[in-house]
Structure formats: structure tokens, C-alpha cells
Write a protein that holds these residues in place. Structure first.
Motif, PDB file in Angstrom:
ATOM      1  N   ASP A 185       0.830  -1.210   0.000  1.00 15.41           N
ATOM      2  CA  ASP A 185       0.000   0.000   0.000  1.00 15.41           C
ATOM      3  C   ASP A 185       0.865   1.262   0.000  1.00 15.41           C
ATOM      4  OD1 ASP A 185      -2.424  -1.316  -0.157  1.00 15.41           O
ATOM      5  OD2 ASP A 185      -2.662  -1.457   2.008  1.00 15.41           O
ATOM      6  N   ASP A 186       2.001   1.214   0.720  1.00 16.84           N
ATOM      7  CA  ASP A 186       2.937   2.347   0.684  1.00 16.84           C
ATOM      8  C   ASP A 186       3.443   2.569  -0.743  1.00 16.84           C
ATOM      9  OD1 ASP A 186       2.700   2.579   3.424  1.00 16.84           O
ATOM     10  OD2 ASP A 186       4.586   1.530   3.861  1.00 16.84           O
ATOM     11  N   LEU A 187       3.810   1.479  -1.396  1.00 16.85           N
ATOM     12  CA  LEU A 187       4.310   1.597  -2.778  1.00 16.85           C
ATOM     13  C   LEU A 187       3.246   2.200  -3.684  1.00 16.85           C
ATOM     14  CD1 LEU A 187       6.396  -0.875  -4.858  1.00 16.85           C
ATOM     15  CD2 LEU A 187       4.241  -0.051  -5.779  1.00 16.85           C
ATOM     16  N   LEU A 188       1.990   1.730  -3.510  1.00 15.18           N
ATOM     17  CA  LEU A 188       0.910   2.149  -4.405  1.00 15.18           C
ATOM     18  C   LEU A 188       0.542   3.623  -4.230  1.00 15.18           C
ATOM     19  CD1 LEU A 188      -1.250  -1.076  -4.102  1.00 15.18           C
ATOM     20  CD2 LEU A 188      -0.226  -0.218  -6.226  1.00 15.18           C
ATOM     21  N   ARG A 189       0.947   4.223  -3.102  1.00 13.97           N
ATOM     22  CA  ARG A 189       0.678   5.644  -2.916  1.00 13.97           C
ATOM     23  C   ARG A 189       1.565   6.506  -3.813  1.00 13.97           C
ATOM     24  NH1 ARG A 189      -1.448   4.277   2.210  1.00 13.97           N
ATOM     25  NH2 ARG A 189       0.562   3.799   3.145  1.00 13.97           N
ATOM     26  N   ASP A 190       2.690   5.943  -4.282  1.00 12.39           N
ATOM     27  CA  ASP A 190       3.579   6.673  -5.201  1.00 12.39           C
ATOM     28  C   ASP A 190       4.298   5.654  -6.090  1.00 12.39           C
ATOM     29  OD1 ASP A 190       5.035   8.564  -6.517  1.00 12.39           O
ATOM     30  OD2 ASP A 190       5.806   9.532  -4.709  1.00 12.39           O
ATOM     31  N   THR A 191       3.498   4.983  -6.925  1.00 12.47           N
ATOM     32  CA  THR A 191       3.984   3.816  -7.666  1.00 12.47           C
ATOM     33  C   THR A 191       5.230   4.125  -8.486  1.00 12.47           C
ATOM     34  OG1 THR A 191       1.739   2.936  -7.792  1.00 12.47           O
ATOM     35  CG2 THR A 191       3.329   2.085  -9.387  1.00 12.47           C
ATOM     36  N   ASP A 192       5.208   5.206  -9.241  1.00  9.41           N
ATOM     37  CA  ASP A 192       6.325   5.468 -10.157  1.00  9.41           C
ATOM     38  C   ASP A 192       7.635   5.692  -9.406  1.00  9.41           C
ATOM     39  OD1 ASP A 192       5.008   5.308 -12.707  1.00  9.41           O
ATOM     40  OD2 ASP A 192       3.902   7.080 -12.081  1.00  9.41           O
ATOM     41  N   ARG A 193       7.558   6.500  -8.339  1.00  6.53           N
ATOM     42  CA  ARG A 193       8.769   6.792  -7.565  1.00  6.53           C
ATOM     43  C   ARG A 193       9.374   5.519  -6.987  1.00  6.53           C
ATOM     44  NH1 ARG A 193       8.714   9.783  -1.690  1.00  6.53           N
ATOM     45  NH2 ARG A 193      10.958   9.625  -1.255  1.00  6.53           N
ATOM     46  N   TRP A 194       8.533   4.703  -6.321  1.00  3.47           N
ATOM     47  CA  TRP A 194       9.080   3.546  -5.604  1.00  3.47           C
ATOM     48  C   TRP A 194       9.469   2.417  -6.541  1.00  3.47           C
ATOM     49  CZ3 TRP A 194      10.982   5.365  -1.673  1.00  3.47           C
ATOM     50  CH2 TRP A 194      10.307   6.190  -0.782  1.00  3.47           C
ATOM     51  N   LEU A 195       8.727   2.268  -7.625  1.00  2.00           N
ATOM     52  CA  LEU A 195       9.082   1.207  -8.567  1.00  2.00           C
ATOM     53  C   LEU A 195      10.444   1.496  -9.197  1.00  2.00           C
ATOM     54  CD1 LEU A 195       7.828  -1.403  -9.423  1.00  2.00           C
ATOM     55  CD2 LEU A 195       6.793  -0.227 -11.362  1.00  2.00           C
ATOM     56  N   ASP A 196      10.652   2.745  -9.595  1.00  2.00           N
ATOM     57  CA  ASP A 196      11.960   3.120 -10.155  1.00  2.00           C
ATOM     58  C   ASP A 196      13.075   2.873  -9.139  1.00  2.00           C
ATOM     59  OD1 ASP A 196      10.772   3.878 -12.470  1.00  2.00           O
ATOM     60  OD2 ASP A 196      10.931   6.049 -12.139  1.00  2.00           O
ATOM     61  N   ALA A 197      12.844   3.283  -7.894  1.00  2.00           N
ATOM     62  CA  ALA A 197      13.878   3.151  -6.864  1.00  2.00           C
ATOM     63  C   ALA A 197      14.201   1.676  -6.601  1.00  2.00           C
ATOM     64  CB  ALA A 197      13.411   3.832  -5.578  1.00  2.00           C
TER      65      ALA A 197
END
Ligand code: ZN
Length: 294
Positions: free
Chosen positions: A38-50
Motif C-alpha cells: 500500500d505504501d508503494l501504491l501511494r507513489d507507484t512510479d517513484r518507488w518502482l523506479d527506486a
């Protein structure tokens, strides 16, 4: 990357990234990163890239823990909504005695039905005596989407996983619509991992199978779907908003238990495996209980 949700040592839900038979917590890969899906889904693009940058080859196998040491949860343990597509494979439409739907046939499963890999599929024998399996490719939405065109539809996807659309046929057929028969607790196993689109490749040409106690009862390719993943997403997004964490179950191939001759319905102790190319195997065991005293 291959995202997993698992039960951490303290009992809480944790997001991890898996490679082979090992995994590492997302917060170990990226300090200050997402602790849960759920944390990831709040800012998917940022966290997926990281996470993709941090999960360089060999790092997880080198620093990670064995997957066997933790209890896996569904990759999205509590989706906002689960949208399911009916009659999306020719062989399944034929065995059902139905005709191909003129547009994707949408129904719903309640999010409270979700369980993870290895969890029991449980039911009360007084509630249903016709429990069936349905192997399905599941799409997890990563970005808010409304009125998406076919050609842009995969851009809103976070990834893909295996899903078993477990169905109580007696309830499904007795009710005019399907939500009760499709939504009993534990009737939506998902997992084992959420594989991102860049890692999986084309979702519309994958081998998909369902096995019960090792016997192959469904086997097809997702290229047999009437409506592709792109078309389904576009169609849904013209009717309602798709939100991060929503799950779409894209339909099941022919070979379900109720339409076999003789029928092959699930019973106590049966082990059901949904296997999809590139996504691994989702394995769950059936446990029935007699009528509860009221
Ligand atoms: Zn289904």
C-alpha cells in the motif's frame, strides 16, 4: 521486479523483492522506502523506479533471506476492488453452453475473499457442495486510470500474478448474479509474486494451467482470450475509475470442474495449483467443515 508481501517477524505485513528463492525487504533495498504494497501504491512510479535501480542482479540473492523462511501473503492482501471477467476463453464459453459476450462481461469478487499462497480454501459443507477452481491471469493496477485508450492501457498496470477464482457453483447458479458464489471467505487466492510488466513481457501470450492434486485440468494460453488485457482495462476505465491496488481477474480457460463429465468438484484435502508462465505457481489446499452449530 518480483514483488512479494509477507508476514514479518513481528507479525506485520511487509513488502519484499524476490529473486530466485530469496527475497529482501523493500526497506532494506531502499532506505526509507515502502514498508508495504500500500505504501508503494501511494507513489507507484517513484518507488518502482527506486526498487528497480536498487535490485541490481545478484544483490537479493547475496543479501536476502530464503523465501521458505517467511509466510507469503497475497501480493495485494486487501485490494480496493476485484473486477472479474466472465466467459473470456472460447473453450470455457463452449462448455458453459453460452455465446461470446459482445463486450467484456464484468462481475465482482469482494476483497474480503483474498488469501495468499499456501493458505487454505475453506468452506462449510452446509453452505455449498459445488466448489470449483478457475485459473486466471490477474492484473494489478498501479496508476489511477479513467478513460484509458487501448494502446495506453498497459501503462496503468503495476504487474501480474496468478489468481484462483474459486466459485461455489450452486450459489452462483441459484442467484441471478454471481457475487455471493464468488466471494466466500478464502475464495480468492492470489500470488505467489507480483511480477512487473517490464519483467514479464507480453501478458497476452502466456501458458496458463490449473492442476488438482497434480492432474492438469485446465491448460491454454492467454492469447485465447476474447478480450486482451489492454481491451479489458480500457473497457473498465470508461465505466469507472481504476485505482492503484485494484485487481482484474481476466477470465478462465475451459476445463472447470462443474462442466466436466463426470464433474470434478473440489473436496477436503484437494491441492489446487494455478501455474502461469513467468508468474510461478499458486498452491492452496481445500479444507471443508461440517455445518456449524447455530
Ligand atoms: Zn472466473
Amino acid at each position: 521486479v518480483r514483488l512479494i508481501s509477507y508476514r514479518a517477524a513481528g507479525g506485520g505485513e511487509q513488502l519484499g523483492v524476490a529473486e530466485g528463492d530469496r527475497a529482501l525487504a523493500a526497506t532494506a533495498l531502499v532506505p526509507g522506502g515502502p514498508a508495504t504494497i500500500d505504501d508503494l501504491l501511494r507513489d507507484t512510479d517513484r518507488w518502482l523506479d527506486a526498487l528497480q535501480l536498487a535490485a541490481r542482479p545478484g544483490r537479493i540473492t547475496g543479501e536476502g533471506f530464503p523465501l521458505a523462511d517467511v509466510g507469503l501473503l497475497a501480493p495485494v492482501p486487501r485490494p480496493g476492488k476485484i473486477i472479474a471477467i466472465g466467459r473470456n476463453y472460447a473453450d470455457h464459453v463452449t462448455e458453459d453452453g453460452a455465446v461470446p459476450p459482445p463486450t467484456p462481461l464484468i462481475f465482482a469478487k469482494f476483497p474480503s475473499s483474498v488469501v495468499g499462497p499456501g493458505a487454505d480454501i475453506r468452506w462449510d459443507r452446509a453452505m455449498t457442495s459445488q466448489v470449483d477452481y478457475e485459473a486466471e491471469l490477474a492484473v494489478v493496477i498501479g496508476r489511477r486510470a479513467r478513460d484509458v485508450r487501448d494502446q495506453d492501457a498497459l501503462d496503468v498496470v503495476l504487474g501480474y500474478t496468478c489468481l484462483n477464482d474459486v466459485s461455489a457453483r450452486d450459489l452462483q447458479f441459484a442467484d441471478v448474479q454471481w457475487v455471493r458464489g464468488k466471494s466466500l471467505d478464502t475464495f480468492c487466492p492470489m500470488g505467489p509474486a507480483l511480477v512487473t510488466g517490464d519483467e514479464l513481457g507480453d501478458p497476452d501470450d502466456l501458458d496458463i494451467a490449473c492442476l488438482v492434486n497434480g492432474e492438469v485440468l485446465q491448460h491454454d494460453r492467454t492469447s485465447s482470450m476474447f478480450y486482451s488485457v489492454r481491451q479489458i482495462i480500457s473497457h473498465c476505465s470508461r465505466a469507472f475509475t481504476l485505482e492503484p491496488g485494484d485487481v482484474i481477474a481476466t477470465g478462465t480457460p475451459g476445463g472447470v470442474g462443474i462442466f466436466r463429465d463426470p464433474p470434478r468438484l473440489l473436496g477436503d484435502g484437494d491441492v489446487v495449483t494455478v501455474a502461469i508462465e513467468g508468474l510461478g505457481e499458486l498452491v492452496n489446499t481445500c479444507r471443508t467443515r461440517p455445518a456449524m452449530e447455530v
